[in-house]
Design a protein around this motif. Structure first.
Motif, PDB file in Angstrom:
ATOM      1  N   THR A  27       4.691   7.626  -7.189  1.00 38.35           N
ATOM      2  CA  THR A  27       3.764   6.668  -6.725  1.00 38.35           C
ATOM      3  C   THR A  27       2.687   6.398  -7.558  1.00 38.35           C
ATOM      4  O   THR A  27       1.910   5.343  -7.969  1.00 38.35           O
ATOM      5  CB  THR A  27       3.438   6.605  -5.317  1.00 38.35           C
ATOM      6  OG1 THR A  27       2.567   8.073  -5.265  1.00 38.35           O
ATOM      7  CG2 THR A  27       4.405   6.893  -4.302  1.00 38.35           C
ATOM      8  N   GLN A  28       2.504   7.471  -8.504  1.00 36.39           N
ATOM      9  CA  GLN A  28       1.300   7.425  -9.509  1.00 36.39           C
ATOM     10  C   GLN A  28       1.591   6.481 -10.646  1.00 36.39           C
ATOM     11  O   GLN A  28       0.757   6.110 -11.414  1.00 36.39           O
ATOM     12  CB  GLN A  28       0.860   8.587  -9.933  1.00 36.39           C
ATOM     13  CG  GLN A  28      -0.180   8.877 -10.810  1.00 36.39           C
ATOM     14  CD  GLN A  28      -1.464   8.499 -10.211  1.00 36.39           C
ATOM     15  OE1 GLN A  28      -1.729   8.606  -9.044  1.00 36.39           O
ATOM     16  NE2 GLN A  28      -2.350   7.779 -11.078  1.00 36.39           N
ATOM     17  N   LEU A  46       1.084   2.886 -15.254  1.00 35.97           N
ATOM     18  CA  LEU A  46       1.683   1.657 -16.175  1.00 35.97           C
ATOM     19  C   LEU A  46       0.957   0.543 -15.578  1.00 35.97           C
ATOM     20  O   LEU A  46       1.159  -0.523 -16.384  1.00 35.97           O
ATOM     21  CB  LEU A  46       3.059   1.545 -15.549  1.00 35.97           C
ATOM     22  CG  LEU A  46       4.067   2.756 -15.965  1.00 35.97           C
ATOM     23  CD1 LEU A  46       5.532   2.383 -15.322  1.00 35.97           C
ATOM     24  CD2 LEU A  46       4.161   3.076 -17.240  1.00 35.97           C
ATOM     25  N   ASP A  47      -0.265   0.589 -14.862  1.00 35.95           N
ATOM     26  CA  ASP A  47      -0.899  -0.574 -14.689  1.00 35.95           C
ATOM     27  C   ASP A  47      -0.106  -1.671 -14.107  1.00 35.95           C
ATOM     28  O   ASP A  47      -0.237  -2.894 -14.452  1.00 35.95           O
ATOM     29  CB  ASP A  47      -1.851  -1.296 -15.975  1.00 35.95           C
ATOM     30  CG  ASP A  47      -2.883  -1.941 -15.318  1.00 35.95           C
ATOM     31  OD1 ASP A  47      -3.364  -2.216 -14.265  1.00 35.95           O
ATOM     32  OD2 ASP A  47      -3.285  -2.773 -16.229  1.00 35.95           O
ATOM     33  N   ARG A  55       0.806  -1.293   0.102  1.00 32.24           N
ATOM     34  CA  ARG A  55      -0.016  -0.126  -0.059  1.00 32.24           C
ATOM     35  C   ARG A  55       0.930   1.224  -0.049  1.00 32.24           C
ATOM     36  O   ARG A  55       1.926   1.412   0.674  1.00 32.24           O
ATOM     37  CB  ARG A  55      -0.781   0.122   1.262  1.00 32.24           C
ATOM     38  CG  ARG A  55      -1.768   1.197   1.234  1.00 32.24           C
ATOM     39  CD  ARG A  55      -2.927   0.841   2.435  1.00 32.24           C
ATOM     40  NE  ARG A  55      -2.123   0.907   3.724  1.00 32.24           N
ATOM     41  CZ  ARG A  55      -2.880   0.566   4.915  1.00 32.24           C
ATOM     42  NH1 ARG A  55      -4.208   0.199   4.732  1.00 32.24           N
ATOM     43  NH2 ARG A  55      -2.424   0.607   5.706  1.00 32.24           N
ATOM     44  N   ILE A  56       0.539   2.433  -0.744  1.00 33.33           N
ATOM     45  CA  ILE A  56       0.971   3.586  -0.750  1.00 33.33           C
ATOM     46  C   ILE A  56       1.029   4.277   0.821  1.00 33.33           C
ATOM     47  O   ILE A  56      -0.070   4.417   1.177  1.00 33.33           O
ATOM     48  CB  ILE A  56       0.682   4.511  -1.668  1.00 33.33           C
ATOM     49  CG1 ILE A  56       0.841   3.657  -3.505  1.00 33.33           C
ATOM     50  CG2 ILE A  56       1.133   5.928  -1.652  1.00 33.33           C
ATOM     51  CD1 ILE A  56       0.017   4.618  -4.327  1.00 33.33           C
ATOM     52  N   LYS A  77       4.397  10.876  -0.235  1.00 36.91           N
ATOM     53  CA  LYS A  77       3.777   9.581  -0.284  1.00 36.91           C
ATOM     54  C   LYS A  77       5.070   8.661  -0.506  1.00 36.91           C
ATOM     55  O   LYS A  77       5.828   9.102  -1.482  1.00 36.91           O
ATOM     56  CB  LYS A  77       2.915   9.498  -1.347  1.00 36.91           C
ATOM     57  CG  LYS A  77       1.582  10.040  -1.155  1.00 36.91           C
ATOM     58  CD  LYS A  77       0.710  10.129  -2.486  1.00 36.91           C
ATOM     59  CE  LYS A  77      -0.368  10.658  -2.179  1.00 36.91           C
ATOM     60  NZ  LYS A  77      -1.594  10.621  -3.223  1.00 36.91           N
ATOM     61  N   VAL A  78       5.005   7.309  -0.286  1.00 36.34           N
ATOM     62  CA  VAL A  78       6.034   6.446  -0.509  1.00 36.34           C
ATOM     63  C   VAL A  78       5.546   5.056  -0.751  1.00 36.34           C
ATOM     64  O   VAL A  78       4.629   4.812  -0.011  1.00 36.34           O
ATOM     65  CB  VAL A  78       7.159   6.226   0.539  1.00 36.34           C
ATOM     66  CG1 VAL A  78       6.707   6.135   1.780  1.00 36.34           C
ATOM     67  CG2 VAL A  78       8.352   5.534   0.183  1.00 36.34           C
ATOM     68  N   VAL A  79       6.298   4.260  -1.595  1.00 38.90           N
ATOM     69  CA  VAL A  79       5.825   2.933  -1.780  1.00 38.90           C
ATOM     70  C   VAL A  79       7.051   2.132  -2.202  1.00 38.90           C
ATOM     71  O   VAL A  79       7.704   2.906  -3.155  1.00 38.90           O
ATOM     72  CB  VAL A  79       4.583   2.761  -2.651  1.00 38.90           C
ATOM     73  CG1 VAL A  79       4.966   2.964  -4.155  1.00 38.90           C
ATOM     74  CG2 VAL A  79       4.291   1.057  -2.757  1.00 38.90           C
ATOM     75  N   SER A  80       7.213   1.210  -1.704  1.00 34.23           N
ATOM     76  CA  SER A  80       8.533   0.201  -2.109  1.00 34.23           C
ATOM     77  C   SER A  80       8.016  -1.021  -2.695  1.00 34.23           C
ATOM     78  O   SER A  80       7.798  -2.147  -2.014  1.00 34.23           O
ATOM     79  CB  SER A  80       9.305  -0.071  -0.982  1.00 34.23           C
ATOM     80  OG  SER A  80      10.120   0.956  -0.264  1.00 34.23           O
ATOM     81  N   LEU A  81       8.249  -1.230  -4.042  1.00 35.84           N
ATOM     82  CA  LEU A  81       8.009  -2.418  -4.752  1.00 35.84           C
ATOM     83  C   LEU A  81       9.076  -3.399  -4.576  1.00 35.84           C
ATOM     84  O   LEU A  81      10.203  -3.153  -4.392  1.00 35.84           O
ATOM     85  CB  LEU A  81       8.035  -2.097  -6.388  1.00 35.84           C
ATOM     86  CG  LEU A  81       7.215  -0.966  -6.667  1.00 35.84           C
ATOM     87  CD1 LEU A  81       7.167  -1.074  -8.232  1.00 35.84           C
ATOM     88  CD2 LEU A  81       5.877  -1.094  -6.300  1.00 35.84           C
TER      89      LEU A  81
END
Length: 357
Positions: free
Chosen positions: A48-49, A54-55, A14-15, A26-30
């Protein structure tokens, strides 16, 4: 250093939102994987968008250009930079094989995936940190066909809508030894964990967890009399028949406590319930239908009472859950016998005949 990689996405958490010097971020780590191992790619703020643009989904292969590597706490991770690019495509990356740990095999290990049926849920607790800020923590218990484990969720994760009987999948949790959990281990979620409620499952897993969850349902009030253990946790659904005023009391440590007693009934009988401290302040009135989870049994000389304290929950039941519950009037008719005062006085010997009344 600046690097280019080809890898497969194995987790999209989750972002998260954060506040830095008064500015929202905002931050997210794939989590990415290739044949050599795993690594995180962190996206910040407007980047993060890219997940939506890019789906991107778990299982997608991507090419990352111009990522910046960073060393922290002995681990290397990647940051998407302002000159970087992410391209989704049919790249040569190994297929991801998900390793789901059985709860009975839990041991101290990081970054695990597990699935279980939610057998207990506790209320969220707010606490104050050393720096004066506030945090939130919430606990629940998961079960599968091999065992159970306590789950501890922090801050934003505590807002996850979850109830008993739900199936929960945790990706990226850390299992720690916990002598106080009752199951010897607990799993901690963290800022990079992913929580999925009622995820898609294969038929075999559905059947296993359905069998596990057969006992997770409220007990009928009359069946409480069959319980022989003091302090056993039970769930009930009933209607408030009698409600008494809250009473304050002094504890041995000098603090003030609050207790409120109510009597609740279903179609099988009635039970006395003691609600303590914050639970005593729950808004209710006679006739209300309540669902109480994790109430503790108190064995009296002739009956079983219930104690509703810090680890208990008071909820509003669904229409389906109260479909068999009698109305207040019907409950009173079932529990009490209405008599004229003169008849009662005569039966008790306080009145010789009705004529004397």
């Amino acid at each position: 250093m600046e690097v280019n990689i080809v890898a497969r996405i194995v987790r999209i958490p989750r972002i998260r939102s954060f506040d830095r010097n008064g500015r929202d971020g905002k931050v997210v780590s794939l989590e990415l994987q290739d044949e050599s191992g795993n690594m995180q790619l962190t996206l910040w703020n407007k980047d993060t968008q890219l997940i939506d643009d890019l789906d991107l989904k778990e299982g997608d292969a991507i090419k990352v250009l111009g990522a910046q590597s960073r060393a922290r706490n002995g681990e290397i991770s990647l940051n998407h930079s302002w000159i970087g690019r992410i391209i989704k495509g049919d790249f040569d990356a190994p297929e991801y094989q998900e390793n789901i740990i059985k709860l009975g095999d839990a041991h101290e290990i990081r970054n695990v995936t597990l699935i279980g049926l939610v057998s207990k849920v506790y209320d969220t607790i707010t606490f104050e940190r050393d720096d004066g800020s506030t945090g939130k923590v919430k606990s629940l218990e998961l079960e599968d066909d091999t065992g159970a484990i306590r789950v501890t969720m922090w801050n934003e994760d505590t807002e996850t809508e979850i109830k008993k009987g739900d199936i929960m999948k945790i990706i990226g949790g850390n299992i720690e030894f916990d002598d106080y959990s009752g199951t010897n281990y607990r799993i901690n979620t963290n800022w990079n964990s992913k929580l999925i409620i009622n995820p898609p499952l294969d038929e075999k897993m559905k059947e296993i967890l359905s069998e596990v969850g057969k006992y997770i349902k409220p007990v009928k009030i009359n069946d409480l009399n069959n319980i022989e253990e003091d302090g056993e946790e039970v769930d009930i659904i009933g209607r408030v028949v009698n409600l008494y005023e809250p009473n304050e009391f002094q504890r041995d440590d000098g603090t003030t406590g609050l207790v409120r007693t109510t009597e609740m009934a279903d179609e099988t009988g009635m039970v006395r319930v003691s609600m303590w401290d914050s639970k005593a302040e729950y808004p209710m009135k006679e006739g209300d239908a309540l669902k109480i989870e994790n109430a503790r049994t108190r064995l009296g000389e002739y009956q079983v009472d219930l104690s509703v304290g810090r680890t208990s929950r008071i909820l509003k039941p669904t229409e389906e859950e109260i479909s068999s519950l009698p109305s207040l009037q019907d409950a009173e008719s079932m529990l009490y016998q209405t008599k004229k005062l003169k008849h009662w006085l005569k039966e008790t010997g306080m009145l010789a005949s009705s004529a004397e009344f």
